[in-house]
Design an enzyme around this catalytic site. Structure first.
Site, PDB file in Angstrom:
ATOM      1  N   HIS A  62       0.966  -1.236  -0.061  1.00 39.52           N
ATOM      2  CA  HIS A  62       0.054  -0.090   0.022  1.00 39.52           C
ATOM      3  C   HIS A  62       0.693   1.313  -0.218  1.00 39.52           C
ATOM      4  CE1 HIS A  62      -4.445  -0.857   0.972  1.00 39.52           C
ATOM      5  NE2 HIS A  62      -3.829  -2.263   0.701  1.00 39.52           N
ATOM      6  N   ASP A  63       1.903   1.323   0.722  1.00 38.84           N
ATOM      7  CA  ASP A  63       2.891   2.364   0.979  1.00 38.84           C
ATOM      8  C   ASP A  63       3.477   2.597  -0.430  1.00 38.84           C
ATOM      9  OD1 ASP A  63       4.261   4.442   2.035  1.00 38.84           O
ATOM     10  OD2 ASP A  63       6.172   3.199   2.217  1.00 38.84           O
ATOM     11  N   VAL A  66       1.128   4.012  -3.824  1.00 39.96           N
ATOM     12  CA  VAL A  66       0.847   5.646  -3.788  1.00 39.96           C
ATOM     13  C   VAL A  66       1.931   6.309  -3.526  1.00 39.96           C
ATOM     14  CG1 VAL A  66      -0.718   7.218  -2.582  1.00 39.96           C
ATOM     15  CG2 VAL A  66      -1.398   4.556  -2.831  1.00 39.96           C
ATOM     16  N   GLY A  68       4.847   6.262  -4.148  1.00 40.20           N
ATOM     17  CA  GLY A  68       6.240   5.404  -4.101  1.00 40.20           C
ATOM     18  C   GLY A  68       6.578   4.987  -2.480  1.00 40.20           C
ATOM     19  N   PRO A 155      -5.570  -1.057  -5.562  1.00 36.68           N
ATOM     20  CA  PRO A 155      -6.379  -2.238  -5.935  1.00 36.68           C
ATOM     21  C   PRO A 155      -7.543  -2.598  -4.909  1.00 36.68           C
ATOM     22  CG  PRO A 155      -4.236  -2.699  -6.872  1.00 36.68           C
ATOM     23  CD  PRO A 155      -4.011  -1.711  -5.851  1.00 36.68           C
ATOM     24  N   HIS A 185      -0.799 -13.663  -2.166  1.00 37.70           N
ATOM     25  CA  HIS A 185      -2.063 -14.073  -1.288  1.00 37.70           C
ATOM     26  C   HIS A 185      -2.019 -15.361  -0.928  1.00 37.70           C
ATOM     27  CE1 HIS A 185      -4.419 -10.500  -3.600  1.00 37.70           C
ATOM     28  NE2 HIS A 185      -3.469 -10.212  -2.661  1.00 37.70           N
ATOM     29  N   THR A 237      -4.349 -23.803   1.937  1.00 39.98           N
ATOM     30  CA  THR A 237      -3.344 -23.637   2.893  1.00 39.98           C
ATOM     31  C   THR A 237      -2.965 -22.561   3.272  1.00 39.98           C
ATOM     32  OG1 THR A 237      -1.697 -23.622   1.199  1.00 39.98           O
ATOM     33  CG2 THR A 237      -2.091 -25.859   1.969  1.00 39.98           C
ATOM     34  N   ASP A 242       3.310 -21.064   0.200  1.00 41.16           N
ATOM     35  CA  ASP A 242       3.484 -22.007  -0.942  1.00 41.16           C
ATOM     36  C   ASP A 242       2.689 -21.841  -2.198  1.00 41.16           C
ATOM     37  OD1 ASP A 242       0.695 -22.359  -0.615  1.00 41.16           O
ATOM     38  OD2 ASP A 242       0.947 -24.099   0.828  1.00 41.16           O
TER      39      ASP A 242
END
Length: 316
Positions: A62-63, A66, A68, A155, A185, A237, A242
């Site tokens: 997130h940093d 926006v 940089g 996003p 994710h 998982t 993984d």
């Protein structure tokens, strides 16, 4: 702008190059023990709460997207990125504050909050079983942080692949970075509010998203009765670093629309196939893509400083 390049397309060694502002040895003389402090603190915090590891990685993303990677997400004032709708579920701020306090006691006014966050994201990745990469230092802390910019840029899981590719390209990243960074994710959770539109009224149809595996759909409907509930991004998982996240996309078990569309889009699907054929590529390329992410520096030099407190700009 900092870049890491793979010199061989067939899994050869990587070569890292940095611009004149960033260097792994930046604090060698001014704060020689800083990486050890960050690593120890990240281990302490994640040892007490393992969910903080993916939270720190997300906070860093997130940093960077926006303005940089300059710590603007950490500023806590009315109208700052931290107060944006897109930032409502961000966590990990006390970890950075704790690290900063100890660093300031050892090396006052030397180490930026932006560099602390960059190293903390790396160490959080290592703690959960991901790869290690060298973090170049020398970032400064931004003095400007605007909530509207976060809401317009970060996003939220409903964008098209084209939208995401255009965002990444605007930051100097490419489609491979998009696919690899999405693979983070493998850990973490999402608020159900980001997925409920897929469960009942997808694109105004009054029906669910037809791309969702029916059994997974039933699970999500039970799990996400409220938008404020949380659900794991990796359905199989969720606590293991993984490649099951990618395999789940082939099973039509991607949680967010932006996850699942990676499998169906002709520009990204071949990269998923490559990862399936040679899983070790993910670990090697993740170090490259995270370094690329950490290179984003789209802000003006006169807007930066080294903050004493990560939550506030220094007094004039």
């Amino acid at each position: 702008m900092l870049r890491t390049q793979i010199v061989s397309e067939h899994g050869g060694s990587g070569s890292q190059t940095y611009d004149g502002n960033l260097s792994p040895s930046y604090y060698e003389k001014s704060c020689p023990g800083v990486e050890g402090i960050i690593q120890r603190k990240v281990k302490e915090w994640t040892g007490n709460d393992s969910t903080l590891a993916p939270s720190l990685i997300r906070l860093f993303f997130h940093d960077c997207v926006v303005r940089g990677c300059h710590g603007s997400i950490l500023l806590d004032h009315e109208g700052s990125e931290r107060r944006a709708e897109a930032s409502k579920t961000l966590r990990g701020f006390p970890v950075i504050d704790d690290i900063k306090r100890e660093v300031e006691s050892k090396c006052p006014k030397k180490v930026s909050c932006a560099d602390i966050l960059a190293a903390a994201a790396r160490d959080a990745t290592v703690v959960v079983g991901g790869p290690y990469w060298t973090v170049p230092f020398g970032r400064k802390d931004g003095r400007v942080s605007i909530a509207a910019e976060a809401d317009q840029t970060v996003p939220m899981g409903r964008e098209s692949i084209t939208d995401l590719m255009e965002l990444f390209q605007s930051k100097g990243l490419n489609v491979l970075d998009l696919v690899i960074l999405s693979g983070m994710h493998t850990l973490g959770r999402s608020a159900c509010g980001a997925v409920q539109h897929r469960l009942y009224n997808f694109e105004g149809s009054g029906k669910s998203d037809p791309s969702i595996n029916p059994k997974y759909l039933n699970y999500l409907r039970r799990k996400c009765r409220s938008a404020s509930e949380y659900v794991y991004l990796d359905a199989t998982t969720p606590r293991t670093f993984d490649l099951e996240y990618y395999k789940n996309l082939g099973r039509r078990m991607g949680l967010l629309s932006t996850d699942q569309m990676l499998y169906f889009d002709s520009r990204t699907c071949p990269l998923l196939s490559a990862l399936d054929f040679e899983p070790s590529l993910f670990y090697r390329q993740l170090a490259v893509s995270m370094t690329n992410l950490a290179s984003i520096q789209d802000f003006l030099a006169e807007e930066v400083e080294i903050r004493v407190n990560c939550n506030f700009v220094n007094p004039s």
